[in-house]
Enzyme design. Structure first.
Site, PDB file in Angstrom:
ATOM      1  N   TYR A 747       0.818  -1.223   0.000  1.00 14.72           N
ATOM      2  CA  TYR A 747       0.000   0.000   0.000  1.00 14.72           C
ATOM      3  C   TYR A 747       0.852   1.274   0.000  1.00 14.72           C
ATOM      4  O   TYR A 747       0.522   2.269  -0.635  1.00 14.72           O
ATOM      5  CB  TYR A 747      -0.869   0.043   1.253  1.00 14.72           C
ATOM      6  CG  TYR A 747      -2.000  -0.944   1.318  1.00 14.72           C
ATOM      7  CD1 TYR A 747      -3.033  -0.929   0.390  1.00 14.72           C
ATOM      8  CD2 TYR A 747      -2.069  -1.883   2.344  1.00 14.72           C
ATOM      9  CE1 TYR A 747      -4.090  -1.813   0.470  1.00 14.72           C
ATOM     10  CE2 TYR A 747      -3.119  -2.769   2.445  1.00 14.72           C
ATOM     11  CZ  TYR A 747      -4.136  -2.737   1.501  1.00 14.72           C
ATOM     12  OH  TYR A 747      -5.181  -3.618   1.593  1.00 14.72           O
ATOM     13  N   THR A 778      -1.588  -5.641  -7.033  1.00 15.26           N
ATOM     14  CA  THR A 778      -1.623  -4.682  -5.937  1.00 15.26           C
ATOM     15  C   THR A 778      -2.145  -5.371  -4.686  1.00 15.26           C
ATOM     16  O   THR A 778      -2.722  -6.458  -4.745  1.00 15.26           O
ATOM     17  CB  THR A 778      -2.561  -3.501  -6.235  1.00 15.26           C
ATOM     18  OG1 THR A 778      -3.921  -3.992  -6.294  1.00 15.26           O
ATOM     19  CG2 THR A 778      -2.201  -2.813  -7.527  1.00 15.26           C
ATOM     20  N   ASP A 779      -1.976  -4.728  -3.549  1.00 12.74           N
ATOM     21  CA  ASP A 779      -2.731  -5.119  -2.368  1.00 12.74           C
ATOM     22  C   ASP A 779      -4.161  -4.637  -2.567  1.00 12.74           C
ATOM     23  O   ASP A 779      -4.440  -3.775  -3.404  1.00 12.74           O
ATOM     24  CB  ASP A 779      -2.113  -4.524  -1.102  1.00 12.74           C
ATOM     25  CG  ASP A 779      -2.430  -5.334   0.148  1.00 12.74           C
ATOM     26  OD1 ASP A 779      -3.420  -6.095   0.126  1.00 12.74           O
ATOM     27  OD2 ASP A 779      -1.707  -5.199   1.146  1.00 12.74           O
ATOM     28  N   TRP A 780      -5.057  -5.180  -1.790  1.00 13.22           N
ATOM     29  CA  TRP A 780      -6.483  -5.000  -2.038  1.00 13.22           C
ATOM     30  C   TRP A 780      -6.950  -3.593  -1.705  1.00 13.22           C
ATOM     31  O   TRP A 780      -6.754  -3.105  -0.600  1.00 13.22           O
ATOM     32  CB  TRP A 780      -7.267  -6.043  -1.242  1.00 13.22           C
ATOM     33  CG  TRP A 780      -7.469  -7.357  -1.959  1.00 13.22           C
ATOM     34  CD1 TRP A 780      -8.639  -8.034  -2.081  1.00 13.22           C
ATOM     35  CD2 TRP A 780      -6.504  -8.144  -2.675  1.00 13.22           C
ATOM     36  NE1 TRP A 780      -8.463  -9.192  -2.824  1.00 13.22           N
ATOM     37  CE2 TRP A 780      -7.163  -9.287  -3.197  1.00 13.22           C
ATOM     38  CE3 TRP A 780      -5.144  -7.998  -2.925  1.00 13.22           C
ATOM     39  CZ2 TRP A 780      -6.510 -10.266  -3.944  1.00 13.22           C
ATOM     40  CZ3 TRP A 780      -4.498  -8.978  -3.670  1.00 13.22           C
ATOM     41  CH2 TRP A 780      -5.170 -10.079  -4.165  1.00 13.22           C
TER      42      TRP A 780
END
Length: 835
Positions: A747, A778-780
């Site tokens: 993030y 990506t991260d969520w």
């Protein structure tokens, strides 16, 4: 089963035909328990109180007896059919100990009452211990066992004494939990609460024999028992999974011998860690001013820090004793390691233990350290041999010692011995020169003496050899990447700070499109419309991905048929199917592209409770790291991967290898160690185990995600040297040794650029330098700009993408069709790898 059948049809079938399901099977649960026993660390054992004598009468104290924490919260949680606490463990061993039931009943009733009030494991108040109950227990029992438990979770960080927990250490969605923590832990959960301190005083006053068990997810205060003669034994049990309580009880009873070693340094106070001072300075940035001096690199190097350590890195006791005999080290040609044929020789001076190594031979030279380990005690046991190098300070300055390799023995019976050999390349001792003091943007071996030390902890070492370099040698020439612009200073080996050049601060939210009002929203992926078509008469109008799998067409040819709109959709997350709750990749039926599901980790396959599927909860990553045993970690990875695949999940979002920079990071339970080599080697074994099932991992969180607070908008400011030597190194090890199929960007920003938007991180370093061939996600629900992520080499945005912004960027020539296709092909390449 045919290719993608399990992914496509989600059958409710065992993984192995003709056998029972592996998910939460007896074999996996037994493995979880045994892995927990391998990583639990015996910190103290005076007067040989442990193992408990057969027939011991045991009184259990502390709400942690029943308030057992199997693992961390958030995405690291696991839905299980049961959890065994230490009381359950002792009751399962009636031939070993007799449990005094009255104290057990007192704590059980109190814990059940607090649970009914809505409190979560590890976040309960310690009840006041009645004096009359303690008196009766002291009469009836021989040994007191005190259990202390702590909760760990995603989305919030730990408290520094004197600050408010609710200010500057949480994400909004965990506010109630953090507020509860503020009330419960007066000085933060690093320390005992006043109620816990009172209980410990009562018990140690009443009993002659006291054992403490720490059921925690990260570094905690240990000075309260280190020199207390009334507390003879302490087991660091970590968060041991669903059978953690049974693992604790078995070790205390001598069913197995503790063999874990600390993967972190335990200092006297939270403020003794250099990262503590500035950790909560700002929600918008973190200055990594301690630079490369993280963990033992700090405490073993910086003047005045040595005496602040309670338990050093690599420390751990056993019930038995070991002799390390004939320790030695030699420098040899890499071809001798592999083929037993040397290409060159080395010059020996008068001292045969000092090797002068020519600069031209450095890249071909390996150091092999060896010793024979003999079990000289009364119990079977395992020992960990650790090898460190001690480099010259030179112009760059260096830690006084650095872990170079390690090896855990097999289980040795009393009197049995094993020869242990540990090899590592000489180039591993190089330091990164980011300022050009010798050679800018290069790994350099400075001239001077490099001591090679062998032992059983970072402070129990013997010098076995010295390697002398007469000339500064560049071992790898690179290019400047991820350089800081806002980091004002960094720590030097002498304890002073070096001022760094600063530049114009970067705007991590910069974009050339109109602002995205939805970027901070947690949207589920869109379900795309597909026109109705006849089931029996219509044929696919487009080429199918299976044609690529069968070699009938190339992937380049296949992806050319995607429209820009379809390609933009492919670059975002897809809706859940089956038991999944973290969404998927692919999902283009018209092109025969299956929707492959993901799932959270790392302590077991995470499926939401309402689904009704229970999986095995394995020990937390920190415990696995403390095993110092890649083989047991591989077995855990293989077993957990089987459960992932059996439940029709294709990519497991684990392991996480962020460095334990500070005990304050709330997510340390999910990470491995303060040392990049240990973290990287243990995680590499995990990846190999998981991917042996032909499913993918997602190595995370890439990179410098060492703080949960405001993680989507926080800038991690570090020198390029610290980034390369410390924070990227475990990722580099895993990439080069285990070939992870996917990597998850983090993030946070790194020196003013979001990790998910960083071309230097995701393309220049990850792919061009390290040779990574997989997919990056990506991260969520990260806050990055989707088109910038695609341009950087971040292939898919999860959990949902922003295809319209990608198309708008392409129209404005901010993004090319070629860049979109590159990312799209990597997604499809991942799917092609799957069964």
């Amino acid at each position: 089963m045919g290719k993608w059948n399990r992914i496509t049809y989600l059958p409710n079938l065992p993984l192995y035909e003709g056998k029972e399901k592996v998910t939460e099977s007896k074999a996996h649960i037994e493995l979880s328990k045994n892995a927990a026993k391998e990583g639990m660390v015996l910190l103290k054992n005076e007067e040989s109180v442990l193992p408990l004598s057969k027939g011991s009468r045991v009184a259990l104290f502390g709400k942690g007896t029943f308030d057992f924490v199997k693992g961390g919260g958030g995405s690291g949680d696991v839905t299980v059919s049961y959890v065994h606490n230490i009381y359950d463990g002792f009751k399962a061993l009636p031939d070993c100990v007799d449990v005094y039931e009255e104290t057990a009943s007192f704590y059980k009733e109190n814990v059940e009452k607090q649970y009914k009030e809505g409190k979560v494991p590890g976040m309960l108040e310690e009840p006041k211990l009645p004096k009359d109950l303690l008196t009766r227990a002291a009469i009836e029992a021989d040994v007191a066992v005190i259990s202390i438990s702590r909760f760990s979770g995603e989305g919030w960080d730990r408290k520094v004494a004197g600050t408010k927990a609710t200010e500057g250490r949480k994400e909004d969605w965990v506010s109630p939990l953090v507020e509860e923590s503020e009330k419960l832990f007066e000085r933060g959960d690093f320390y005992l609460t006043k109620a816990e301190e009172a209980m410990v005083r009562q018990v140690t006053k009443a009993f002659d024999k006291v054992v403490v068990v720490l059921n925690v997810g990260g570094v905690v205060d240990t000075k309260w028992f280190k020199d207390d003669k009334k507390i003879q034994s302490v087991l660091m049990a970590w968060q041991g999974g669903m059978e953690g309580g049974l693992a604790e009880a078995e070790l205390l009873c001598g069913i197995g011998t503790p063999s874990g070693k600390l993967s972190d340094t335990f200092a006297k106070d939270l403020t003794d860690y250099p990262s503590t001072e500035g950790f909560h300075e700002s929600d918008k940035y973190v200055n990594y001013t301690e630079d490369i001096y993280v963990g033992y690199r700090y405490f073993e190097t910086i003047p005045g820090a040595f005496d602040k350590v309670v338990y050093p890195f690599g420390y751990g006791l056993s019930y038995t004793t070991f002799q390390v005999v004939d320790p030695a080290a030699k420098v040899e040609d890499i071809s001798r390691i592999n083929n037993d044929k040397a290409e060159f020789t080395f010059t020996f001076e008068d001292d045969p233990d000092n090797v002068e190594l020519k600069s031209a031979d450095v890249k071909k030279a390996y150091i092999t350290a060896s010793a024979r380990v003999r079990n000289s005690g009364k119990y079977p046991g395992r020992e960990v041999i650790q090898v460190y190098f001690c480099p010259p300070q030179g112009k760059l300055g260096k830690p006084s010692k650095v872990l170079a390799g390690y090896k855990k023995t097999r289980l040795l019976a009393p009197g049995e011995s094993q020869l242990v050999k540990i090899s590592f390349p000489v180039t591993q001792m190089a330091s990164y020169d980011d300022e050009g003091k010798i050679a800018k943007s290069a790994y350099v071996l400075e001239k001077g003496e490099y001591g090679i030390f062998l032992g059983t902890s970072s402070r129990n070492l013997l010098c076995v050899s010295e390697v002398t370099l007469t000339k500064d040698t560049v071992t790898e020439q690179l290019t400047e990447r991820l350089a800081p612009v806002s980091l004002p200073k960094r720590l030097l080996a002498n304890g002073k700070y070096e001022k760094l050049k600063t530049g114009k601060a970067r705007d991590i939210n910069a974009t050339k499109l109109p602002e995205n009002p939805d970027k901070n929203m947690g949207f589920m992926p869109e379900v795309r419309h597909v026109d109705a078509r006849a089931m029996w008469t219509s044929k696919p109008s487009k080429h199918q991905l299976i044609e690529v799998a069968e070699g009938k067409m190339t992937l380049d040819e296949f992806i050319k048929q995607f429209s820009d709109e379809d390609l933009a959709d492919l670059l975002g997350g897809q809706p859940n199917t089956g038991v999944a709750n973290t969404f998927g990749f692919g999902n283009f039926p018209d092109y025969g592209v299956p929707n492959v599901m993901t799932a959270d980790g790392p302590a077991g396959l995470r499926i939401l409770p309402e689904v009704g599927v229970h999986t095995t909860a394995f020990p937390c990553s920190t415990l696995l790291s403390c095993s110092w045993d890649p083989e047991i970690v591989y077995e855990v990875g293989k077993a957990a991967g089987e459960e992932v695949k059996e439940n029709n999940i294709a990519v497991w979002l684990t392991p996480a290898v962020n460095i334990h920079r500070s005990p304050l990071c709330g997510r340390n339970f999910e990470y491995y160690s303060e040392d990049p080599l240990l973290a990287g080697k243990q995680a590499a074994a995990m990846v190999k185990g998981i991917q042996s099932n032909r499913i993918g991992v997602s190595l995370k969180h890439f990179a410098l995600n060492n703080k949960e607070t405001n993680r989507n908008e926080s800038d991690s400011r570090a020198s390029e040297r610290a980034i390369r030597e410390i924070y990227l190194k475990p990722f580099e090890i895993v990439v080069k040794e285990s070939d992870p199929w996917t990597i998850m960007s983090s993030y946070n920003a790194i020196n003013g650029v979001r990790a998910s938007e960083s071309h230097e991180l995701l393309t220049d370093i990850l792919r061009d330098e390290w040779g990574f061939k997989g997919m990056v996600t990506t991260d969520w629900w990260g806050h990055g700009e989707h088109y910038k992520e695609v341009a950087a080499g971040n292939d898919v945005k999860m959990a949902n993408g922003f295809p319209q912004r990608i198309l708008a960027a392409k129209k404005k020539k901010l993004l090319s069709r070629e860049e979109m296709e590159i990312c799209g092909k990597r997604i499809l390449e991942l799917i092609l790898k799957l069964d």
